[in-house]
Design an enzyme around this catalytic site. Structure first.
Site, PDB file in Angstrom:
ATOM      1  N   LYS A  13     -21.591  -9.748   7.276  1.00 57.08           N
ATOM      2  CA  LYS A  13     -21.421  -9.073   5.979  1.00 57.08           C
ATOM      3  C   LYS A  13     -22.596  -8.144   5.668  1.00 57.08           C
ATOM      4  O   LYS A  13     -22.403  -7.004   5.267  1.00 57.08           O
ATOM      5  CB  LYS A  13     -21.303 -10.093   4.828  1.00 57.08           C
ATOM      6  CG  LYS A  13     -20.078 -10.954   4.870  1.00 57.08           C
ATOM      7  CD  LYS A  13     -19.928 -11.789   3.601  1.00 57.08           C
ATOM      8  CE  LYS A  13     -21.030 -12.806   3.406  1.00 57.08           C
ATOM      9  NZ  LYS A  13     -21.057 -13.891   4.412  1.00 57.08           N
ATOM     10  N   ARG A 122     -29.981 -15.901  15.080  1.00 59.46           N
ATOM     11  CA  ARG A 122     -30.231 -14.674  14.302  1.00 59.46           C
ATOM     12  C   ARG A 122     -31.721 -14.481  14.015  1.00 59.46           C
ATOM     13  O   ARG A 122     -32.422 -15.432  13.674  1.00 59.46           O
ATOM     14  CB  ARG A 122     -29.445 -14.782  13.001  1.00 59.46           C
ATOM     15  CG  ARG A 122     -29.476 -13.555  12.137  1.00 59.46           C
ATOM     16  CD  ARG A 122     -28.292 -13.503  11.246  1.00 59.46           C
ATOM     17  NE  ARG A 122     -28.323 -14.501  10.170  1.00 59.46           N
ATOM     18  CZ  ARG A 122     -27.466 -14.503   9.166  1.00 59.46           C
ATOM     19  NH1 ARG A 122     -26.517 -13.598   9.101  1.00 59.46           N
ATOM     20  NH2 ARG A 122     -27.541 -15.427   8.236  1.00 59.46           N
TER      21      ARG A 122
HETATM   22  P1  AMP Z   1     -26.130 -14.974   1.840  1.00 62.01           P
HETATM   23  O1  AMP Z   1     -27.365 -14.178   2.051  1.00 62.01           O
HETATM   24  O2  AMP Z   1     -25.018 -14.182   1.221  1.00 62.01           O
HETATM   25  O3  AMP Z   1     -25.696 -15.726   3.086  1.00 62.01           O
HETATM   26  O4  AMP Z   1     -26.492 -16.104   0.744  1.00 62.01           O
HETATM   27  C1  AMP Z   1     -27.472 -17.078   1.021  1.00 62.01           C
HETATM   28  C2  AMP Z   1     -27.309 -18.235   0.050  1.00 62.01           C
HETATM   29  O5  AMP Z   1     -27.530 -17.777  -1.300  1.00 62.01           O
HETATM   30  C3  AMP Z   1     -25.947 -18.885   0.012  1.00 62.01           C
HETATM   31  O6  AMP Z   1     -25.758 -19.839   1.053  1.00 62.01           O
HETATM   32  C4  AMP Z   1     -25.949 -19.535  -1.384  1.00 62.01           C
HETATM   33  O7  AMP Z   1     -26.739 -20.718  -1.376  1.00 62.01           O
HETATM   34  C5  AMP Z   1     -26.694 -18.488  -2.211  1.00 62.01           C
HETATM   35  N1  AMP Z   1     -25.740 -17.534  -2.815  1.00 62.01           N
HETATM   36  C6  AMP Z   1     -25.564 -16.222  -2.482  1.00 62.01           C
HETATM   37  N2  AMP Z   1     -24.583 -15.668  -3.221  1.00 62.01           N
HETATM   38  C7  AMP Z   1     -24.123 -16.656  -4.030  1.00 62.01           C
HETATM   39  C8  AMP Z   1     -23.094 -16.730  -5.010  1.00 62.01           C
HETATM   40  N3  AMP Z   1     -22.293 -15.675  -5.289  1.00 62.01           N
HETATM   41  N4  AMP Z   1     -22.917 -17.898  -5.661  1.00 62.01           N
HETATM   42  C9  AMP Z   1     -23.701 -18.964  -5.414  1.00 62.01           C
HETATM   43  N5  AMP Z   1     -24.668 -18.976  -4.482  1.00 62.01           N
HETATM   44  C10 AMP Z   1     -24.887 -17.842  -3.785  1.00 62.01           C
END
Ligand code: AMP
Length: 210
Positions: A13, A122
């Site tokens: 993503k 990664r």
């Molecule tokens: P990401 O970088 O998108 O993989 O997000 C890393 C972590 O941030 C996730 O595993 C969640 O713990 C938290 N996180 C990111 N976006 C959200 C969201 N929309 N709602 C709740 N937690 C989030």
């Protein structure tokens, strides 16, 4: 254009979101990046978010939804935006629909059997680039900016397993939710390289609604 990008952890993503935002000139908003910046800055939000992120759980909606609502009031989103990592649940999607209308939900479909290796191998750079250890040939710095690469704290097998469970239970239902609104565009990543996925993403976005 207002886009949200969906996909299991490790679907790419962040990589695709960066490319899309450059090509289409729209702002890339990543809730994960916002949380990581808060953790680095030692803020109250960062302290709260860290325990959830390290456990592979969702940060509470009360915090997350307010952050996104506030971010979407800024001037730079007037011409569109790309939301990466939000919404991550039906509740968040409903909240988003109360204050804005998205045009497209881009769903990156990835083979879940590949995810563990993709994420645990990664290597990230602060500039936003990411690599897989198998392609680095022992290098530890970013080819784009020269910074030292690092491993995200939540890119370890136990947390990835929990992130996948969270995705399957909380986030995957959004695919049907946006399909029912005729806003869903799915790109199958398979064994495509990031550039090949991006070409497929551009084709899908450009032909959406035509
Ligand atoms: P990401 O970088 O998108 O993989 O997000 C890393 C972590 O941030 C996730 O595993 C969640 O713990 C938290 N996180 C990111 N976006 C959200 C969201 N929309 N709602 C709740 N937690 C989030």
């Amino acid at each position: 254009m207002k886009i949200i990008i969906l996909g299991a952890p490790g679907a790419g993503k962040g990589t695709q979101a960066t490319k899309i935002s450059e090509k289409y000139g729209i702002v890339h908003i990543s809730t994960g990046d916002i949380f990581r910046a808060n953790i680095k800055g030692g803020t109250e939000i960062g302290k709260l978010a860290k325990s959830y992120i390290d456990a592979g759980k969702l940060v509470p909606d009360s915090v997350t939804c307010d952050i996104v609502k506030d971010r979407l009031t800024k001037d730079d989103v007037k011409d569109g935006y790309l939301l990466d990592g939000f919404p991550r649940s039906l509740f968040q999607a409903e909240e988003l629909s109360k204050f804005d209308d998205i045009d497209i939900c881009l769903n990156l479909e990835v083979d879940t059997s590949l995810i563990m290796d993709r994420i645990c191998g990664r290597r990230m750079c602060a500039c936003g680039e990411s690599y897989h250890v198998s392609t680095l040939g022992g290098k530890t710095t970013c080819a784009k900016c020269g910074n030292e690469l690092y491993v995200r704290d939540d890119d370890n097998p136990a947390t990835v397993k929990s992130r996948l469970d969270t995705y399957n239970v909380m986030t995957a239902p959004l695919i049907a939710y946006y399909a029912a609104q005729n806003k869903l565009v799915t790109v199958v990543c398979g064994t495509k390289t990031p550039d090949e996925v991006f070409a497929a993403v551009c084709d899908a976005l450009d032909s959406f609604g035509k």
